[in-house]
Design an enzyme around this catalytic site. Structure first.
Site, mmCIF file in Angstrom:
data_model
loop_
_atom_site.group_PDB
_atom_site.id
_atom_site.type_symbol
_atom_site.label_atom_id
_atom_site.label_comp_id
_atom_site.label_asym_id
_atom_site.label_seq_id
_atom_site.Cartn_x
_atom_site.Cartn_y
_atom_site.Cartn_z
ATOM 1 N N ASP A 189 0.860 -1.191 0.000
ATOM 2 C CA ASP A 189 0.000 0.000 0.000
ATOM 3 C C ASP A 189 0.893 1.237 0.000
ATOM 4 O OD1 ASP A 189 -2.807 1.239 0.465
ATOM 5 O OD2 ASP A 189 -1.556 2.159 2.019
ATOM 6 N N ASP A 198 -3.336 2.012 6.679
ATOM 7 C CA ASP A 198 -2.455 1.557 5.606
ATOM 8 C C ASP A 198 -2.151 0.066 5.731
ATOM 9 O OD1 ASP A 198 -2.377 4.141 4.621
ATOM 10 O OD2 ASP A 198 -0.583 4.680 5.761
ATOM 11 N N GLU A 224 -1.802 -1.523 -6.054
ATOM 12 C CA GLU A 224 -3.028 -0.866 -6.487
ATOM 13 C C GLU A 224 -2.816 -0.164 -7.823
ATOM 14 O OE1 GLU A 224 -5.592 0.759 -2.907
ATOM 15 O OE2 GLU A 224 -3.499 1.355 -2.661
#
Length: 458
Positions: free
Chosen positions: A217, A391, A309
């Site tokens: 992340d 996170d 992501e």
């Protein structure tokens, strides 16, 4: 065994005469690009003016083909008049400029017709003298020098010394596992570089590590938070250089800079200050890239599957309060490095869907929160009562996507770079966008409007 394209970039240490020749080649490429663009624009404007007077069909001025072959053919017929000095440079300088123009026009035409993914591509613009210097060689005598590993050979320029050794590429070429296809020279931050596009024969090794999945992340507060609990601190290279950059900016403002209106030329001290600013920016970029390389290499070597992501970085930097911090992280660069390093080491990279709510989903029970503000750094689940760093919670959700791999989980393997959405004219209709599908009359009108002008006739 597979063949991949790989780039090898080396810094150059040219002499004064060689630097003049390099600038001349880059200027020749820019001149050929602008010449071809002027011809295409004149042809399109002429046809548009004729249509405004009611001229249609075969009475219109013939459309100009903008393929690289046609542009080179037209250039060879008029180069003696358009550029009497063309013989000072290699013919590849002009061919590469026209090839770049052909690619730009094709991208614009495909984007305008709705056949190209990503954001809308606008019509090419003329390149000024302040544009980045570059030139590409695809034919002629170029490559590495056999006598030593500290020189490269370029057409019409000769042997240029490199700032670093070329032994890594030289060993592959000598072993027959690499073939140089093209060479591109660029000028960035006060230094010349040459980049070789090489076909490399690569054997993809089988994974030797046990199955290990890690979710990554990326954020602004820290560079990355891993699903294992590790927090990679954010390097503040740009923040540490801000004081010196502000001082140099004030110094450049006090000196005589260029002004096009009266034709004012910049002073020598202004050029020196700009060179110092460029070197400082280059130092920050190199330090950032070095940290990303170390992180991506460690992730690929330690885990067999890496989940990241699909962030819309271009949209994130529109936030003026966070733009500098987001740009200083290098989110897109980290994903690019992970993808090409994983492909060469037998690892896998999974890219989560852009709209997957990794931060709003509870990693314990799977309940999705309706709203989670950016200021809330701790995720508290109202269903199971779990409290965890937001996170770390997002990283664990990303890692869980691979375990529940399915068409609906939103994880895809090694997606190509760029925006996966198509241009606006080709988006899905119906419930996906909330717009009804166009009727037959609208489709015919759209095809007729793009059939003549915006389709490449090459």
């Amino acid at each position: 065994m597979s063949t991949v394209l790989q780039a090898y970039r080396f810094a150059l240490d040219p002499t004064c005469a060689q630097e003049t020749a390099l600038r001349s080649h880059c200027g020749g490429q820019r001149f050929a690009f602008n010449w071809g663009l002027a011809q295409v624009r004149a042809n399109l404007d002429q046809r548009e003016a004729e249509r405004s007077y009611g001229v249609t069909g075969e009475q219109l001025t013939p459309a100009m083909s903008w393929s690289a072959y046609s542009l080179r053919k037209d250039w060879n017929q008029v180069k003696g008049e358009a550029a009497p000095w063309w013989g000072e440079n290699s013919k590849e300088a002009y061919s590469s400029g026209l090839a770049n123009l052909a690619t730009a026009l094709t991208n614009w035409s495909s984007s305008r017709a709705g056949m190209r993914k990503g954001s809308r591509v606008r019509f090419p613009r003329f390149k000024g003298k302040r544009a980045p210097l570059s030139c590409r060689f695809t034919t002629g005598a170029f490559g590495l020098v056999d006598t030593d590993r500290r020189h490269v050979k370029l057409p019409r320029i000769g042997m240029v010394r490199t700032h670093e050794s070329t032994r890594k590429l030289a060993r592959r070429v000598a072993a027959g596992t690499a073939r140089i296809r093209s060479a591109t020279i660029t000028f960035r931050s006060g230094r010349w570089f040459v980049s070789f596009s090489v076909e490399v024969e690569r054997t993809d090794p089988a994974p030797t590590l046990p199955e290990s999945v890690v979710g990554v992340d990326l954020g602004v507060k820290s560079l990355a938070v891993l699903s294992t609990g590790e927090v990679v601190p954010k390097p503040k290279h740009l923040e540490h250089a801000q004081r010196e950059l502000r001082r140099l900016g004030r110094q450049a403002a006090r000196r005589q800079g260029p002004d096009r209106r009266p034709g004012q030329q910049p002073s020598k001290r202004w050029r020196q200050t700009q060179a110092r600013i460029a070197r400082l920016h280059a130092y920050v970029a190199n330090a950032r890239r070095d940290g990303l390389h170390k992180l991506s290499t460690r992730l690929v070597r330690s885990h067999t599957v890496v989940v990241v992501e699909d962030l819309n970085v271009a949209g994130m930097v529109r936030n003026r309060r966070l733009a500098r911090h987001i740009a200083g992280v290098g989110m897109g660069e980290l994903r690019r490095q992970l993808e090409y390093k994983a492909g060469g080491s037998g690892r896998r990279v999974h890219v989560a869907d852009r709209w997957y709510p990794s931060s709003k989903t509870c990693s314990g029970c799977g309940v999705v929160k309706a709203k989670l503000r950016l200021s809330e750094r701790t995720f508290v689940c109202e269903s199971c009562g779990m409290s965890i760093d937001r996170d770390l919670n997002a990283a664990r959700n990303l890692a869980a996507l691979v375990e529940a791999s399915s068409p609906s989980c939103g994880a895809t393997e090694n997606e190509p770079d760029g925006n996966p959405c198509q241009t606006r004219t080709m988006r899905a209709t119906g419930t996906a966008t909330g717009r009804p599908a166009p009727g037959a009359g609208q489709r015919r009108h759209r095809e007729a409007s793009t059939q003549d002008t915006f389709v490449d006739v090459s």
